[in-house]
Design an enzyme around this catalytic site. Structure first.
Site, mmCIF file in Angstrom:
data_model
loop_
_atom_site.group_PDB
_atom_site.id
_atom_site.type_symbol
_atom_site.label_atom_id
_atom_site.label_comp_id
_atom_site.label_asym_id
_atom_site.label_seq_id
_atom_site.Cartn_x
_atom_site.Cartn_y
_atom_site.Cartn_z
ATOM 1 N NE ARG A 90 -3.921 -2.379 2.336
ATOM 2 C CZ ARG A 90 -3.705 -4.184 2.418
ATOM 3 N NH1 ARG A 90 -2.125 -4.530 2.772
ATOM 4 N NH2 ARG A 90 -4.297 -4.385 1.886
ATOM 5 C CG HIS A 115 -1.038 -5.915 -4.520
ATOM 6 N ND1 HIS A 115 0.297 -5.511 -3.647
ATOM 7 C CD2 HIS A 115 -1.427 -6.577 -3.903
ATOM 8 C CE1 HIS A 115 -0.155 -6.098 -2.325
ATOM 9 N NE2 HIS A 115 -1.522 -6.639 -3.075
ATOM 10 C CG HIS A 189 0.240 -11.732 -3.213
ATOM 11 N ND1 HIS A 189 -1.126 -12.325 -3.582
ATOM 12 C CD2 HIS A 189 -0.058 -9.952 -3.371
ATOM 13 C CE1 HIS A 189 -1.645 -11.739 -2.713
ATOM 14 N NE2 HIS A 189 -1.326 -10.105 -2.583
ATOM 15 C CG ASP A 261 -2.780 -8.338 5.335
ATOM 16 O OD1 ASP A 261 -2.065 -8.401 4.403
ATOM 17 O OD2 ASP A 261 -3.892 -7.618 4.741
ATOM 18 C CD GLU A 326 2.153 -10.187 -0.217
ATOM 19 O OE1 GLU A 326 2.079 -9.512 -0.636
ATOM 20 O OE2 GLU A 326 1.177 -10.279 0.652
HETATM 21 C C1 GLA Z 1 -1.956 -8.552 -0.099
HETATM 22 C C2 GLA Z 1 -2.297 -7.471 0.804
HETATM 23 C C3 GLA Z 1 -3.532 -7.598 1.833
HETATM 24 C C4 GLA Z 1 -4.368 -7.862 0.184
HETATM 25 C C5 GLA Z 1 -4.208 -9.489 -0.629
HETATM 26 C C6 GLA Z 1 -4.712 -9.417 -1.907
HETATM 27 O O1 GLA Z 1 -1.024 -9.276 0.973
HETATM 28 O O2 GLA Z 1 -1.218 -6.873 1.951
HETATM 29 O O3 GLA Z 1 -4.148 -7.254 2.916
HETATM 30 O O4 GLA Z 1 -4.774 -7.161 -0.243
HETATM 31 O O5 GLA Z 1 -2.790 -8.868 -0.698
HETATM 32 O O6 GLA Z 1 -6.244 -10.128 -1.554
#
Ligand code: GLA
Length: 361
Positions: A90, A115, A189, A261, A326
Site C-alpha cells: 500500500r 499493488h 503473490h 497481514d 511477499e
Molecule cells: C496483500 C495485502 C492484503 C490483501 C492481499 C490480496 O497481501 O497486504 O491486504 O490485499 O494482498 O487480497
C-alpha cells in the site's frame, strides 16, 4: 529422472491460457527440473499457475492456489500467484512526491493504492522467453511500463526470471531501470498451501520468520512509522509456530489486519540473498524455505478468502486456505523517508532476488 508420483487429478491445459490480449500472445509455460518438480507460469501477470513439489512419501502435489483457465484469472483474482508492481503493497492515499512533484495514484484499496493500481503488473502481458540455464529451466519475462502508466513517473523496463532449479527451488530474479526518478517495489503473490494446495486451511502450517520487529499499521493497513518489537506478541515467529496458534488473539494489530497481514522487518546480516523464513506442514512433511535480498516480508494469511473463489479442479478457497510470503520493501516507503528507500533513479539498477526452496522433513 523423476522419482515422484503425481497425486493430483487435475491437469491444467495450456490451451486454456492460449489467448491474444492487447495484441500480445499469452501462453502457459511449463518448467520441469531434473527431479521432476514442475511449475507452470503464464506470461499474463507472470502468474505461477501451479507448482508441484513432493511430500514426504514422494508424491507430487500442487502447493499454490489458482485457477484452471486464464479467463478465471482475468475475471477475478486476489492476485493468485502474480507478479506485483510497480509498487507492491500500500501507498497511503495513493500519493507520493518525487523530485518535488506530487503524484496521485488510483485509490484502489479504500483510500489507499494497492499493488500497482487498477492495471498493475499482475494484469499486463509480459514477453516470455524460455531458457535452459545451468541451474535449471527458466522463464524470462520482460515488460516495459510506460512513463505515466498508472500515474507512476518514468519509463520502467523490467525483467523477471523464474528458474525452477535442480535443487528444487523456485528462484525469482527481478531487475528494473528507469528514465526518471520513480518508486519501485516488486514482489510475488503466490498463496501457498503445502498440505493440499488450498482444499483445507493453513492454520496448522508452522511458520518461522527471522525478525525481531514489524511495522504496525493503522486501520487502513498503512504503517504508522513505528518499528515495534515482536517479543511477547503474536507477531514473534522466531521459533517456528503454527499460524493458527495466535491468529485469533485479542490484539489490536491482528484486528486491523483481520489476521496476519503485516510487514516484518527482516533480521539480516547484509544485502545478499539470505534465509529469512521457513514454512513446515506436518501432515505432508513439506518444508519451504524463503531466501531473499529484501529488507521486509509481508505475511498475509488469506484473511480475505471467503469461499467466493472457485479454483483449480473445482476447489473452493475458504477462509485462510492459502498464505503469502511477499518479500519486499516496507509498505508506504515513499512516505516514510526513514524506511529503506524504494526510490529508483536513472542510471541505477533495481534488483531483487527471492528463492522458495522445497524439501521434506
Ligand atoms: C496483500 C495485502 C492484503 C490483501 C492481499 C490480496 O497481501 O497486504 O491486504 O490485499 O494482498 O487480497
Amino acid at each position: 529422472m523423476s522419482n515422484y508420483v503425481c497425486s493430483s487429478k487435475a491437469q491444467i491445459k495450456p490451451e486454456a491460457f492460449h489467448w491474444t490480449i492487447d495484441g500480445s500472445q499469452v501462453d502457459l509455460y511449463t518448467l520441469k527440473n531434473s527431479n521432476g518438480l514442475e511449475a507452470t507460469i503464464t506470461n499474463y501477470g507472470g502468474i505461477v499457475v501451479s507448482l508441484k513439489v513432493p511430500d514426504k512419501n514422494g508424491k507430487l502435489g500442487d502447493v499454490v492456489l489458482g485457477y484452471d483457465t486464464l479467463n478465471d484469472y482475468i475475471g477475478n483474482t486476489p492476485y493468485f500467484g502474480a507478479l506485483i508492481g510497480r509498487y507492491g503493497n500500500r501507498i497511503a492515499k495513493g500519493r507520493f512526491t518525487v523530485d518535488g512533484v506530487e503524484y496521485q495514484l488510483a485509490q484502489n484499496n479504500d483510500s489507499n493504492a494497492l499493488h500497482g493500481g487498477r492495471k498493475g503488473f499482475d494484469k499486463v502481458v509480459w514477453q516470455a522467453e524460455k531458457l535452459d540455464t545451468p541451474d535449471g529451466p527458466a522463464l524470462k519475462l520482460t515488460y516495459t511500463s510506460k512513463d505515466g502508466e498508472e500515474n507512476y513517473p518514468g519509463t520502467l523496463r523490467c525483467t523477471v526470471t523464474y528458474t525452477l532449479t535442480n535443487k528444487n527451488c523456485l528462484k525469482i530474479e527481478y531487475a528494473a531501470e528507469t528514465d526518471k526518478p520513480t518508486f519501485v517495489n516488486l514482489t510475488h503473490h503466490s498463496y501457498f498451501n503445502l498440505k493440499d494446495g488450498g482444499a483445507s486451511d493453513i492454520l496448522g502450517h508452522e511458520l518461522m520468520i527471522k525478525s525481531s520487529k514489524f511495522t504496525p499499521v493503522d486501520k487502513g493497513l498503512i504503517p504508522t512509522g513505528e518499528l515495534r518489537a515482536v517479543a511477547g506478541t503474536p507477531f514473534d515467529f522466531n521459533k517456528p509456530t503454527a499460524i493458527g496458534a495466535r491468529v485469533e488473539n485479542d490484539d489490536e494489530q491482528l484486528k486491523f489486519g483481520k489476521g496476519y497481514d503485516h510487514n516484518w522487518v527482516l533480521d539480516r546480516q547484509g544485502k545478499d540473498l539470505e534465509l529469512v523464513a521457513s514454512l513446515y506442514e506436518p501432515t505432508s512433511g513439506r518444508f519451504m524455505e524463503v531466501l531473499t535480498t529484501e529488507p521486509g516480508m509481508q505475511f498475509y494469511c488469506g484473511n480475505f478468502l471467503d469461499g467466493t473463489n472457485k479454483g483449480k479442479g473445482g476447489t473452493v478457497y475458504q477462509h485462510r486456505t492459502g498464505l503469502c510470503l511477499e518479500t519486499q520493501h516496507f509498505p508506504d516507503s515513499p512516505n516514510h523517508p526513514d524506511f529503506p528507500t524504494t526510490e529508483l533513479k536513472p542510471g541505477e539498477k533495481y534488483t531483487q532476488t527471492t528463492v522458495y526452496c522445497f524439501s521434506t522433513k
